[in-house]
Design a protein around this motif. Structure first.
Motif, PDB file in Angstrom:
ATOM      1  N   VAL A 119       0.794  -1.312   0.062  1.00  0.00           N
ATOM      2  CA  VAL A 119      -0.091  -0.189   0.078  1.00  0.00           C
ATOM      3  C   VAL A 119       1.025   1.292  -0.133  1.00  0.00           C
ATOM      4  N   PRO A 120       1.214   1.799  -0.968  1.00  0.00           N
ATOM      5  CA  PRO A 120       2.095   2.666  -1.262  1.00  0.00           C
ATOM      6  C   PRO A 120       1.494   4.386  -0.692  1.00  0.00           C
ATOM      7  N   GLU A 121       2.365   5.245  -0.323  1.00  0.00           N
ATOM      8  CA  GLU A 121       2.021   6.520  -0.180  1.00  0.00           C
ATOM      9  C   GLU A 121       1.462   7.293  -1.513  1.00  0.00           C
ATOM     10  N   TYR A 122       0.373   7.897  -1.069  1.00  0.00           N
ATOM     11  CA  TYR A 122       0.016   9.040  -2.248  1.00  0.00           C
ATOM     12  C   TYR A 122       1.261   9.872  -2.523  1.00  0.00           C
ATOM     13  N   ASP A 123       1.375  10.337  -3.662  1.00  0.00           N
ATOM     14  CA  ASP A 123       0.803   9.960  -5.124  1.00  0.00           C
ATOM     15  C   ASP A 123       1.773   9.072  -5.793  1.00  0.00           C
ATOM     16  N   ASN A 124       1.026   7.658  -5.929  1.00  0.00           N
ATOM     17  CA  ASN A 124       1.839   6.651  -6.681  1.00  0.00           C
ATOM     18  C   ASN A 124       1.674   6.501  -8.076  1.00  0.00           C
ATOM     19  N   THR A 125       1.094   7.453  -8.770  1.00  0.00           N
ATOM     20  CA  THR A 125       0.461   7.349 -10.253  1.00  0.00           C
ATOM     21  C   THR A 125       1.371   6.822 -11.128  1.00  0.00           C
ATOM     22  N   GLN A 126       2.752   7.375 -10.907  1.00  0.00           N
ATOM     23  CA  GLN A 126       3.765   7.198 -11.936  1.00  0.00           C
ATOM     24  C   GLN A 126       4.108   5.382 -11.758  1.00  0.00           C
ATOM     25  N   LYS A 127       4.275   5.203 -10.546  1.00  0.00           N
ATOM     26  CA  LYS A 127       4.905   3.702 -10.577  1.00  0.00           C
ATOM     27  C   LYS A 127       3.759   2.927 -10.738  1.00  0.00           C
ATOM     28  N   LEU A 128       2.661   3.233 -10.417  1.00  0.00           N
ATOM     29  CA  LEU A 128       1.262   2.430 -10.857  1.00  0.00           C
ATOM     30  C   LEU A 128       1.086   2.174 -12.288  1.00  0.00           C
ATOM     31  N   MET A 129       1.165   3.479 -13.109  1.00  0.00           N
ATOM     32  CA  MET A 129       1.054   3.263 -14.438  1.00  0.00           C
ATOM     33  C   MET A 129       2.088   2.375 -15.171  1.00  0.00           C
ATOM     34  N   ALA A 130       3.233   2.572 -14.720  1.00  0.00           N
ATOM     35  CA  ALA A 130       4.434   1.900 -15.172  1.00  0.00           C
ATOM     36  C   ALA A 130       4.472   0.262 -14.984  1.00  0.00           C
ATOM     37  N   TYR A 131       3.704  -0.220 -13.766  1.00  0.00           N
ATOM     38  CA  TYR A 131       3.501  -1.390 -13.509  1.00  0.00           C
ATOM     39  C   TYR A 131       2.273  -1.888 -14.439  1.00  0.00           C
ATOM     40  N   LYS A 148      -1.715   5.266   0.790  1.00  0.00           N
ATOM     41  CA  LYS A 148      -1.676   5.959   2.187  1.00  0.00           C
ATOM     42  C   LYS A 148      -1.672   7.438   2.041  1.00  0.00           C
ATOM     43  N   PRO A 149      -2.666   8.207   2.879  1.00  0.00           N
ATOM     44  CA  PRO A 149      -2.464   9.548   2.534  1.00  0.00           C
ATOM     45  C   PRO A 149      -1.293  10.081   3.370  1.00  0.00           C
ATOM     46  N   SER A 150      -0.689  11.237   2.825  1.00  0.00           N
ATOM     47  CA  SER A 150       0.262  11.773   3.309  1.00  0.00           C
ATOM     48  C   SER A 150       0.126  13.214   3.634  1.00  0.00           C
ATOM     49  N   SER A 151       0.217  13.936   4.839  1.00  0.00           N
ATOM     50  CA  SER A 151      -0.076  15.239   4.980  1.00  0.00           C
ATOM     51  C   SER A 151       0.845  16.231   3.985  1.00  0.00           C
ATOM     52  N   ASP A 152       2.038  15.806   3.455  1.00  0.00           N
ATOM     53  CA  ASP A 152       2.778  16.605   2.730  1.00  0.00           C
ATOM     54  C   ASP A 152       2.384  16.499   1.241  1.00  0.00           C
ATOM     55  N   THR A 153       1.384  15.542   0.987  1.00  0.00           N
ATOM     56  CA  THR A 153       1.442  15.430  -0.759  1.00  0.00           C
ATOM     57  C   THR A 153      -0.123  15.463  -1.088  1.00  0.00           C
ATOM     58  N   VAL A 154      -0.936  15.108  -0.123  1.00  0.00           N
ATOM     59  CA  VAL A 154      -2.593  14.907  -0.341  1.00  0.00           C
ATOM     60  C   VAL A 154      -3.103  16.437   0.010  1.00  0.00           C
ATOM     61  N   VAL A 155      -3.752  17.014  -0.949  1.00  0.00           N
ATOM     62  CA  VAL A 155      -4.172  18.261  -0.618  1.00  0.00           C
ATOM     63  C   VAL A 155      -5.882  18.181  -1.118  1.00  0.00           C
ATOM     64  N   SER A 156      -6.540  17.988  -0.170  1.00  0.00           N
ATOM     65  CA  SER A 156      -7.880  17.857  -0.307  1.00  0.00           C
ATOM     66  C   SER A 156      -8.728  19.143  -0.827  1.00  0.00           C
ATOM     67  N   THR A 157      -9.476  19.026  -1.872  1.00  0.00           N
ATOM     68  CA  THR A 157     -10.428  20.065  -2.502  1.00  0.00           C
ATOM     69  C   THR A 157     -11.676  20.196  -1.649  1.00  0.00           C
ATOM     70  N   ASP A 158     -12.538  21.241  -2.063  1.00  0.00           N
ATOM     71  CA  ASP A 158     -13.509  21.431  -1.291  1.00  0.00           C
ATOM     72  C   ASP A 158     -14.448  20.083  -1.347  1.00  0.00           C
ATOM     73  N   ASP A 159     -14.649  19.376  -2.490  1.00  0.00           N
ATOM     74  CA  ASP A 159     -15.446  18.202  -2.230  1.00  0.00           C
ATOM     75  C   ASP A 159     -14.694  17.102  -1.927  1.00  0.00           C
ATOM     76  N   GLY A 160     -13.396  17.294  -1.227  1.00  0.00           N
ATOM     77  CA  GLY A 160     -12.696  15.981  -0.479  1.00  0.00           C
ATOM     78  C   GLY A 160     -12.119  15.260  -1.609  1.00  0.00           C
ATOM     79  N   ILE A 161     -11.504  15.644  -2.595  1.00  0.00           N
ATOM     80  CA  ILE A 161     -10.950  14.903  -3.563  1.00  0.00           C
ATOM     81  C   ILE A 161      -9.624  15.537  -3.762  1.00  0.00           C
ATOM     82  N   PRO A 162      -8.544  14.344  -3.258  1.00  0.00           N
ATOM     83  CA  PRO A 162      -7.139  15.017  -3.348  1.00  0.00           C
ATOM     84  C   PRO A 162      -6.680  15.470  -4.772  1.00  0.00           C
TER      85      PRO A 162
END
Length: 213
Positions: A82-94, A186-200
């Protein structure tokens, strides 16, 4: 000097008016204030109950995850990460590596959401790919489900048209597979920014298509 003596009826009326006046003042300045405080306390209690419910749900989810990991260890299976957010690049590569052997594929993800029950970032999406056989499709699905990164298969559809191919169809990849999957981070306080609708907020990778084959 004029004097006026109130009659008994008038005295009763004045007493009633005074009583009503006192009642109005008591309702406005005492009862309403108490009601407001009670409503505020009820709201705080409801909020605390909601927070307790979320905490209990997270604890149950963590306990289930622990049991799952222990089961993996007993069976000699490598547990997914369960990686830390944001894992998009590694996930897409996989995923590109897993789907690279297919006859074309499309990856479509919704905006990530922060789930209140398990406290993780959820990435729900759809993966569609073409393959030459049912066995090949199942192998790819297994690689997705038991891959490096923790996920949940929400729905699976495999349409096998090999019979049409044998009867003269020009389709070179007759098996079409549709996988609805949710990945966890996993959410991270350093990388997850919640918008008004709760979407990082994160990278824009909602759609990826490879149909060059």
């Amino acid at each position: 000097m004029l004097t006026y003596t109130f009659s008994t009826r008038e005295k009763i009326m004045l007493a009633i008016l005074a009583f009503v006046g006192v009642g109005i003042l008591w309702y406005k300045f005492v009862f309403s204030n108490i009601q407001g405080q009670v409503a505020q306390i009820d709201s705080q209690i409801a909020q605390a109950q909601d927070e307790l419910l979320v905490a209990q749900s997270q604890a149950a989810s963590a306990q289930n995850m622990k049991k799952l990991l222990e089961d993996y260890q007993k069976r000699g299976i490598k547990a997914p990460v369960v990686p830390e957010y944001d894992n998009t690049q590694k996930l897409m590569a996989y995923l590109n590596g897993v789907l690279g052997g297919t006859q074309g594929y499309t990856i479509n993800f919704d905006d990530p959401t922060l789930d209140e029950n398990d406290g993780n970032v959820h990435r729900a999406g759809t993966i569609t790919f073409n393959s030459n056989s049912y066995a090949e499709a199942r192998s790819v699905v297994d690689s997705i489900a038991r891959g490096t990164y923790s996920c949940r298969i929400d729905a699976l559809g495999i349409a096998d048209d090999t019979s049409k191919q044998s009867s003269g169809s020009n389709n070179s990849a007759p098996v079409v597979t549709n996988v609805q999957v949710t990945y966890f981070e996993k959410p991270s306080s350093d990388t997850v920014v919640s918008t008004d609708d709760g979407i990082p907020e994160g990278n824009d990778w909602s759609v990826y298509t490879n149909n060059n084959k």
